[in-house]
Scaffold this motif. Sequence first.
Motif, PDB file in Angstrom:
ATOM      1  N   SER A   9      16.427 -40.015  73.981  1.00  0.00           N
ATOM      2  CA  SER A   9      15.553 -40.882  73.192  1.00  0.00           C
ATOM      3  C   SER A   9      15.925 -40.770  71.718  1.00  0.00           C
ATOM      4  O   SER A   9      16.441 -39.748  71.268  1.00  0.00           O
ATOM      5  CB  SER A   9      14.081 -40.501  73.374  1.00  0.00           C
ATOM      6  N   PHE A  10      15.661 -41.859  70.981  1.00  0.00           N
ATOM      7  CA  PHE A  10      15.937 -41.854  69.547  1.00  0.00           C
ATOM      8  C   PHE A  10      15.061 -42.899  68.877  1.00  0.00           C
ATOM      9  O   PHE A  10      14.852 -43.990  69.408  1.00  0.00           O
ATOM     10  CB  PHE A  10      17.415 -42.167  69.265  1.00  0.00           C
ATOM     11  N   SER A  11      14.548 -42.544  67.698  1.00  0.00           N
ATOM     12  CA  SER A  11      13.683 -43.454  66.956  1.00  0.00           C
ATOM     13  C   SER A  11      14.127 -43.552  65.509  1.00  0.00           C
ATOM     14  O   SER A  11      14.625 -42.584  64.923  1.00  0.00           O
ATOM     15  CB  SER A  11      12.222 -42.964  67.000  1.00  0.00           C
ATOM     16  N   TYR A  12      13.961 -44.758  64.955  1.00  0.00           N
ATOM     17  CA  TYR A  12      14.116 -44.974  63.513  1.00  0.00           C
ATOM     18  C   TYR A  12      12.709 -45.051  62.933  1.00  0.00           C
ATOM     19  O   TYR A  12      12.073 -46.104  62.978  1.00  0.00           O
ATOM     20  CB  TYR A  12      14.861 -46.275  63.235  1.00  0.00           C
ATOM     21  N   GLY A  13      12.218 -43.929  62.456  1.00  0.00           N
ATOM     22  CA  GLY A  13      10.838 -43.911  61.999  1.00  0.00           C
ATOM     23  C   GLY A  13       9.896 -44.162  63.172  1.00  0.00           C
ATOM     24  O   GLY A  13       9.899 -43.423  64.149  1.00  0.00           O
ATOM     25  N   THR A  14       9.127 -45.235  63.076  1.00  0.00           N
ATOM     26  CA  THR A  14       8.178 -45.551  64.147  1.00  0.00           C
ATOM     27  C   THR A  14       8.789 -46.486  65.200  1.00  0.00           C
ATOM     28  O   THR A  14       8.140 -46.780  66.208  1.00  0.00           O
ATOM     29  CB  THR A  14       6.925 -46.223  63.570  1.00  0.00           C
ATOM     30  N   LYS A  15      10.025 -46.925  64.982  1.00  0.00           N
ATOM     31  CA  LYS A  15      10.664 -47.841  65.922  1.00  0.00           C
ATOM     32  C   LYS A  15      11.504 -47.069  66.931  1.00  0.00           C
ATOM     33  O   LYS A  15      12.422 -46.343  66.571  1.00  0.00           O
ATOM     34  CB  LYS A  15      11.558 -48.839  65.179  1.00  0.00           C
ATOM     35  N   LYS A  41      22.694 -50.314  72.186  1.00  0.00           N
ATOM     36  CA  LYS A  41      24.055 -49.869  72.505  1.00  0.00           C
ATOM     37  C   LYS A  41      24.687 -49.113  71.336  1.00  0.00           C
ATOM     38  O   LYS A  41      25.278 -48.041  71.530  1.00  0.00           O
ATOM     39  CB  LYS A  41      24.933 -51.070  72.887  1.00  0.00           C
ATOM     40  N   SER A  42      24.584 -49.665  70.139  1.00  0.00           N
ATOM     41  CA  SER A  42      25.207 -49.010  68.980  1.00  0.00           C
ATOM     42  C   SER A  42      24.516 -47.691  68.647  1.00  0.00           C
ATOM     43  O   SER A  42      25.174 -46.728  68.233  1.00  0.00           O
ATOM     44  CB  SER A  42      25.182 -49.949  67.768  1.00  0.00           C
ATOM     45  N   THR A  43      23.205 -47.626  68.836  1.00  0.00           N
ATOM     46  CA  THR A  43      22.497 -46.366  68.624  1.00  0.00           C
ATOM     47  C   THR A  43      22.986 -45.309  69.595  1.00  0.00           C
ATOM     48  O   THR A  43      23.245 -44.161  69.225  1.00  0.00           O
ATOM     49  CB  THR A  43      20.980 -46.564  68.798  1.00  0.00           C
ATOM     50  N   PHE A  52      24.819 -39.789  64.637  1.00  0.00           N
ATOM     51  CA  PHE A  52      23.407 -39.437  64.605  1.00  0.00           C
ATOM     52  C   PHE A  52      23.227 -38.134  65.365  1.00  0.00           C
ATOM     53  O   PHE A  52      23.968 -37.856  66.317  1.00  0.00           O
ATOM     54  CB  PHE A  52      22.530 -40.508  65.269  1.00  0.00           C
ATOM     55  N   VAL A  53      22.248 -37.348  64.956  1.00  0.00           N
ATOM     56  CA  VAL A  53      21.953 -36.094  65.637  1.00  0.00           C
ATOM     57  C   VAL A  53      21.047 -36.383  66.828  1.00  0.00           C
ATOM     58  O   VAL A  53      20.051 -37.092  66.718  1.00  0.00           O
ATOM     59  CB  VAL A  53      21.272 -35.094  64.680  1.00  0.00           C
ATOM     60  N   THR A  54      21.429 -35.824  67.978  1.00  0.00           N
ATOM     61  CA  THR A  54      20.668 -36.038  69.199  1.00  0.00           C
ATOM     62  C   THR A  54      19.247 -35.515  69.056  1.00  0.00           C
ATOM     63  O   THR A  54      19.024 -34.386  68.607  1.00  0.00           O
ATOM     64  CB  THR A  54      21.345 -35.322  70.378  1.00  0.00           C
ATOM     65  N   GLN A  55      18.296 -36.328  69.429  1.00  0.00           N
ATOM     66  CA  GLN A  55      16.891 -35.930  69.463  1.00  0.00           C
ATOM     67  C   GLN A  55      16.564 -35.505  70.894  1.00  0.00           C
ATOM     68  O   GLN A  55      17.370 -34.829  71.512  1.00  0.00           O
ATOM     69  CB  GLN A  55      16.042 -37.074  68.910  1.00  0.00           C
ATOM     70  N   PRO A  56      15.413 -35.869  71.463  1.00  0.00           N
ATOM     71  CA  PRO A  56      15.153 -35.455  72.843  1.00  0.00           C
ATOM     72  C   PRO A  56      16.216 -35.956  73.810  1.00  0.00           C
ATOM     73  O   PRO A  56      16.695 -37.080  73.706  1.00  0.00           O
ATOM     74  CB  PRO A  56      13.791 -36.099  73.133  1.00  0.00           C
ATOM     75  N   GLY A  57      16.602 -35.109  74.753  1.00  0.00           N
ATOM     76  CA  GLY A  57      17.604 -35.467  75.737  1.00  0.00           C
ATOM     77  C   GLY A  57      18.878 -34.677  75.575  1.00  0.00           C
ATOM     78  O   GLY A  57      18.984 -33.799  74.709  1.00  0.00           O
ATOM     79  N   ALA A  58      19.865 -34.968  76.425  1.00  0.00           N
ATOM     80  CA  ALA A  58      21.112 -34.210  76.422  1.00  0.00           C
ATOM     81  C   ALA A  58      22.291 -35.130  76.705  1.00  0.00           C
ATOM     82  O   ALA A  58      22.157 -36.137  77.399  1.00  0.00           O
ATOM     83  CB  ALA A  58      21.057 -33.104  77.474  1.00  0.00           C
ATOM     84  N   ILE A  59      23.449 -34.762  76.153  1.00  0.00           N
ATOM     85  CA  ILE A  59      24.705 -35.479  76.373  1.00  0.00           C
ATOM     86  C   ILE A  59      25.764 -34.465  76.770  1.00  0.00           C
ATOM     87  O   ILE A  59      25.916 -33.426  76.118  1.00  0.00           O
ATOM     88  CB  ILE A  59      25.161 -36.226  75.106  1.00  0.00           C
ATOM     89  N   SER A  60      26.507 -34.761  77.834  1.00  0.00           N
ATOM     90  CA  SER A  60      27.614 -33.920  78.254  1.00  0.00           C
ATOM     91  C   SER A  60      28.880 -34.763  78.324  1.00  0.00           C
ATOM     92  O   SER A  60      28.886 -35.834  78.935  1.00  0.00           O
ATOM     93  CB  SER A  60      27.329 -33.300  79.627  1.00  0.00           C
ATOM     94  N   VAL A 203      27.991 -50.795  86.057  1.00  0.00           N
ATOM     95  CA  VAL A 203      27.230 -51.458  84.999  1.00  0.00           C
ATOM     96  C   VAL A 203      25.993 -50.624  84.686  1.00  0.00           C
ATOM     97  O   VAL A 203      25.230 -50.259  85.588  1.00  0.00           O
ATOM     98  CB  VAL A 203      26.792 -52.881  85.409  1.00  0.00           C
ATOM     99  N   VAL A 204      25.849 -50.286  83.411  1.00  0.00           N
ATOM    100  CA  VAL A 204      24.619 -49.673  82.913  1.00  0.00           C
ATOM    101  C   VAL A 204      23.954 -50.741  82.058  1.00  0.00           C
ATOM    102  O   VAL A 204      24.431 -51.066  80.967  1.00  0.00           O
ATOM    103  CB  VAL A 204      24.901 -48.406  82.078  1.00  0.00           C
ATOM    104  N   LEU A 205      22.888 -51.326  82.569  1.00  0.00           N
ATOM    105  CA  LEU A 205      22.222 -52.439  81.894  1.00  0.00           C
ATOM    106  C   LEU A 205      21.137 -51.905  80.972  1.00  0.00           C
ATOM    107  O   LEU A 205      20.132 -51.342  81.428  1.00  0.00           O
ATOM    108  CB  LEU A 205      21.634 -53.403  82.931  1.00  0.00           C
ATOM    109  N   LEU A 206      21.360 -52.069  79.681  1.00  0.00           N
ATOM    110  CA  LEU A 206      20.447 -51.538  78.670  1.00  0.00           C
ATOM    111  C   LEU A 206      19.698 -52.688  78.008  1.00  0.00           C
ATOM    112  O   LEU A 206      20.306 -53.689  77.591  1.00  0.00           O
ATOM    113  CB  LEU A 206      21.256 -50.763  77.618  1.00  0.00           C
ATOM    114  N   HIS A 207      18.394 -52.542  77.911  1.00  0.00           N
ATOM    115  CA  HIS A 207      17.575 -53.588  77.292  1.00  0.00           C
ATOM    116  C   HIS A 207      16.363 -52.949  76.636  1.00  0.00           C
ATOM    117  O   HIS A 207      15.644 -52.171  77.267  1.00  0.00           O
ATOM    118  CB  HIS A 207      17.136 -54.609  78.342  1.00  0.00           C
TER     119      HIS A 207
END
Length: 238
Positions: A9-15, A41-43, A52-60, A203-207
Motif C-alpha cells: 500500500s502507498f498513499s500521497y497524503g490522504t490519497k 502503475k507508476s507508483t 519511493f520508500v515502501t510503506q505497508p507490504g513487502a517486495i521481493s 496479466v495483472v489488472l490494476l485499477h
Amino acid sequence: MSLQVSDLSFSYGTKTALDGVSFSVGHGQFAALLGPNGAGKSTLFSLLTRLFVTQPGAISIAGHDLKAAPLAAMADLGVVFQQTTLDLDLTVRQNLSYFAALHGLSGRAADTRIDAALARLDMAERAGEKARGLNGGHRRRTEIARALLHDPKVLLLDEPTVGLDAPTRAALTRHIHDLCSDTGVTVLWATHLTDEVLDSDQVVLLHRGQVLADGRCGALRGSASLPEYFAKMTGAPA
C-alpha cells in the motif's frame, strides 16, 4: 518466484495510490501490468525501484527482500523508465559503457556484454551514433540493452512504447517477449495498451490502486476480446 509483491500500500497524503496490492511473477514470464492512466502503475514502479520508500507490504526481487537486502535486490533488477534517461550527447556505446562502469564492469568484460546486448536488440550497427540522432524506437532499444548489461533476473519497463508508432511498438513488444523465452529474464511491462499483450502472457489488472484480476490473459478474457474485458473491468472505452 522472481518477483513478489505482497499486500503493498502507498498513499500521497490522504490519497491512496495503492491499496493492498499482491501478485507474483515466475521465472522467465512476461507479465503485463495493465491498467488505465492513474491506476497506480507508476507508483508501483517507483516502489519497486526504491524511488519511493515502501510503506505497508513487502517486495521481493529474485529472492531478495527489498527492505532487508536492498543492494542485493537492486543488483538483480533492470529498469527502463517511461521518460528517456540516455545522455543524448554520448554515443550508444558510450551510454552503455558509462552504465557498465557504474556496475563495476570495465575493459574486455564490459565490451563483451555491451556487444552482446546491442546485438540482441539489433543495435550493433548504431553503436557509434549519438543518442540524439536516434529515433524513438532505437532510443528505447538502447535503454533496454543498457538495462540488461548486468544480467538482471527481473526487468521492469514502465510504459516503454509511449510516443512510438504502431509498427515500432509491435517490434519492441516482440523483442521483449523473445527476450523472456531466450534468456529466462522475468519481465514486468506496464501498459494501458491491450494490443501489447499476448494470450500467453500473465496479466495483472490494476485499477484505482487495486488488483482486479491476475492470471493468464487468454483465461481471463474468455470469449471476449482483451479490449472488451479491459473495458468491462475498468469502465474504460473498449
